[in-house]
Scaffold this active site. Structure first.
Site, PDB file in Angstrom:
ATOM      1  N   TYR A 161       0.940  -1.100  -0.040  1.00  0.00           N
ATOM      2  CA  TYR A 161      -0.037  -0.026  -0.038  1.00  0.00           C
ATOM      3  C   TYR A 161       0.867   1.134   0.000  1.00  0.00           C
ATOM      4  O   TYR A 161       0.439   2.317  -0.336  1.00  0.00           O
ATOM      5  CB  TYR A 161      -0.903   0.026   1.372  1.00  0.00           C
ATOM      6  CG  TYR A 161      -2.033  -0.993   0.998  1.00  0.00           C
ATOM      7  CD1 TYR A 161      -2.186  -1.916   0.069  1.00  0.00           C
ATOM      8  CD2 TYR A 161      -3.097  -1.131   2.139  1.00  0.00           C
ATOM      9  CE1 TYR A 161      -3.165  -2.762  -0.094  1.00  0.00           C
ATOM     10  CE2 TYR A 161      -4.006  -2.271   1.977  1.00  0.00           C
ATOM     11  CZ  TYR A 161      -4.046  -2.980   1.037  1.00  0.00           C
ATOM     12  OH  TYR A 161      -5.333  -3.937   1.171  1.00  0.00           O
ATOM     13  N   LYS A 191       2.897 -15.223   2.743  1.00  0.00           N
ATOM     14  CA  LYS A 191       2.860 -16.082   1.404  1.00  0.00           C
ATOM     15  C   LYS A 191       4.325 -16.283   1.029  1.00  0.00           C
ATOM     16  O   LYS A 191       4.743 -15.888  -0.103  1.00  0.00           O
ATOM     17  CB  LYS A 191       2.007 -15.333   0.378  1.00  0.00           C
ATOM     18  CG  LYS A 191       1.868 -16.000  -1.074  1.00  0.00           C
ATOM     19  CD  LYS A 191       0.693 -17.057  -0.566  1.00  0.00           C
ATOM     20  CE  LYS A 191       0.316 -17.595  -2.123  1.00  0.00           C
ATOM     21  NZ  LYS A 191      -0.301 -18.703  -1.965  1.00  0.00           N
ATOM     22  N   ASP A 198      -3.393 -17.944   1.800  1.00  0.00           N
ATOM     23  CA  ASP A 198      -4.903 -18.590   1.126  1.00  0.00           C
ATOM     24  C   ASP A 198      -5.441 -19.605   2.130  1.00  0.00           C
ATOM     25  O   ASP A 198      -6.564 -19.633   2.337  1.00  0.00           O
ATOM     26  CB  ASP A 198      -4.492 -19.157  -0.262  1.00  0.00           C
ATOM     27  CG  ASP A 198      -3.212 -19.756  -0.330  1.00  0.00           C
ATOM     28  OD1 ASP A 198      -2.255 -19.717   1.076  1.00  0.00           O
ATOM     29  OD2 ASP A 198      -2.706 -20.446  -0.981  1.00  0.00           O
ATOM     30  N   ASP A 231      -5.736  -6.493   5.744  1.00  0.00           N
ATOM     31  CA  ASP A 231      -6.705  -5.503   5.429  1.00  0.00           C
ATOM     32  C   ASP A 231      -8.047  -6.650   4.896  1.00  0.00           C
ATOM     33  O   ASP A 231      -9.033  -6.457   5.342  1.00  0.00           O
ATOM     34  CB  ASP A 231      -6.497  -5.045   4.054  1.00  0.00           C
ATOM     35  CG  ASP A 231      -7.429  -3.998   3.589  1.00  0.00           C
ATOM     36  OD1 ASP A 231      -8.631  -3.790   4.414  1.00  0.00           O
ATOM     37  OD2 ASP A 231      -7.172  -3.073   2.873  1.00  0.00           O
ATOM     38  N   ASP A 252     -11.385  -8.114   7.742  1.00  0.00           N
ATOM     39  CA  ASP A 252     -12.714  -7.778   7.219  1.00  0.00           C
ATOM     40  C   ASP A 252     -13.414  -9.278   7.300  1.00  0.00           C
ATOM     41  O   ASP A 252     -14.508  -9.244   7.765  1.00  0.00           O
ATOM     42  CB  ASP A 252     -12.853  -7.238   5.936  1.00  0.00           C
ATOM     43  CG  ASP A 252     -13.120  -5.738   6.196  1.00  0.00           C
ATOM     44  OD1 ASP A 252     -12.647  -5.263   7.106  1.00  0.00           O
ATOM     45  OD2 ASP A 252     -13.474  -5.131   5.246  1.00  0.00           O
TER      46      ASP A 252
END
Ligand code: NAD
Length: 360
Positions: free
Chosen positions: A143, A194, A226, A250, A254
């Protein structure tokens, strides 16, 4: 000597003022009960800030946030300002505060109150008793990495690109937050990465593993992102503290919040290196219900409880607020978002009244 708390109250847009009002009442009552001294100062932010001074994060608001010990934040977002240039939109206020105050650690608990187990879209037996803390790094990763942009290739085709980058010190910093949080909870940290594909997160895994050696009392595991996304739906109760980078966090935070089924119940904290923090509900400004006494104030009240716990170390006061919220829910009071058969439907203010009464 009684601790004195200086808190900036940035209510913002939509339901922001209604819900922060209730959290402020809770803080005032605790102060009146002798838990701490209290100075509260309000300032405009978001759309309200833009309308007042032409910027969503006015200079005076930023100065107040910097000088306060902690910030109680409502919500920002005003659809009528969505045509403004991006840097002037209400949501930029929160990004500006994170950056200016160095708020690098985002703590989001996702827990289920027994009364609300039926509100989740997952089966009650999968989620009942759920109590996870997702810790997301907030100021680094793809980001913020440079270079980034959209460029035109020699053949005329456009190409978008971003840079995923983490420095060792950034990983260590968020790692400490996670291990220390785990010590106050179930003593387990799952670091999500990852590492099988991305070098940045290969380093993340190496650094977390090294850091874990200084916390022998905390069990450290690693999981690919994942798989973590799957496991959060399949068997969410396996997790205690989950720590991950900005982008994965992020998405996973959620996802985890939705396990509980009630956006109006979930608090959050964003902390700097000295545990100064900005505390806010995870939901937005909910313009569809603003000003109608319909909003659930509990996420904001629970954010105030997190503030007492994480910034001020006032465990007893934080426990009192959380216990009062549990008592209110088990008494059957419910704002429309968490209403179930047999409950008493109440508004924002009445819910605040009930929490205050439960604290007596
Ligand atoms: P939202 O979270 O505001 O609302 C989503 C849905 O949840 C709505 O139906 C709303 O009525 C409901 N809801 C939210 N909070 C509630 C509460 N406390 N009690 C009862 N119901 C509640 O998300 P949105 O509608 O996508 O966005 C509205 C505005 O908020 C946008 O401008 C968005 O950019 C902004 N936003 C701000 C933040 C923030 O301030 N941190 C976070 C998310 C969205």
């Amino acid at each position: 000597m009684t601790q004195h708390l200086k808190i900036a109250v940035l209510a913002g847009d939509g339901i922001g003022p209604e819900i922060t009002d209730q959290a402020v009442r809770v803080l005032q009552q605790l102060s009146a009960q002798g838990h701490f001294g209290l100075t509260l100062e309000q300032a405009p932010v978001g759309g309200v800030g833009y309308r007042a001074s032409g910027h969503p994060l006015p200079q005076a608001t930023l100065a107040l946030a910097k000088s306060a010990d902690a910030i109680l934040f409502g919500a920002v977002g005003d659809f009528s300002l969505d045509t403004l240039p991006r840097e002037l939109r209400p949501e930029q206020a929160i990004l500006g505060l994170r950056k200016e105050l160095g708020l690098f650690a985002n703590l989001r608990p996702a827990m289920i109150y027994p009364e609300l187990a039926g509100a989740s879209t997952l089966k009650p037996e999968v989620v009942s008793g759920l109590d996870i803390m997702i810790i997301r790094e907030l100021t680094g990763d793809i980001y913020f990495g440079q270079p980034r942009g959209i460029r035109v290739l020699e053949n005329g085709e456009r190409e978008g690109f971003d840079t995923m980058v983490y420095r060792e010190s950034e990983i260590v910093r968020i790692g400490h937050v996670a291990f220390q949080a785990a010590r106050k909870r179930g003593k387990r940290v799952c670091s999500v990465d990852k590492a099988n594909v991305l070098e940045t997160t290969q380093l993340w895994r190496e650094v977390m593993t090294e850091l874990g050696k200084s916390y022998p009392d905390v069990a450290l595991t690693h999981m690919y992102v994942d798989n973590a996304a799957m496991q959060l739906l399949k068997a969410p109760k396996q997790f205690d503290v989950v720590v991950t980078g900005n982008m994965f966090g992020d998405i996973l935070s959620d996802e985890a919040s939705m396990l509980t089924g009630s956006i109006g119940m979930l608090p959050s904290a964003s902390l700097d290196a000295k545990n100064k923090g900005l505390y806010e509900p995870i939901h937005g400004s909910a313009p569809d219900i603003a000003g109608k006494n319909l909003a659930n104030p509990l996420a904001t009240i629970l954010s105030a409880a997190m503030m007492l716990r994480y910034t001020f170390g006032l465990t007893q006061a934080a426990d009192a607020v959380e216990a009062a919220v549990r008592k209110t829910l088990s008494s059957g009071m419910a704002t429309p978002d968490i209403y179930r058969d047999g409950c008493q439907r109440v508004g924002t203010v009445e819910m605040g009244d009930a929490v205050l009464a439960a604290m007596n």
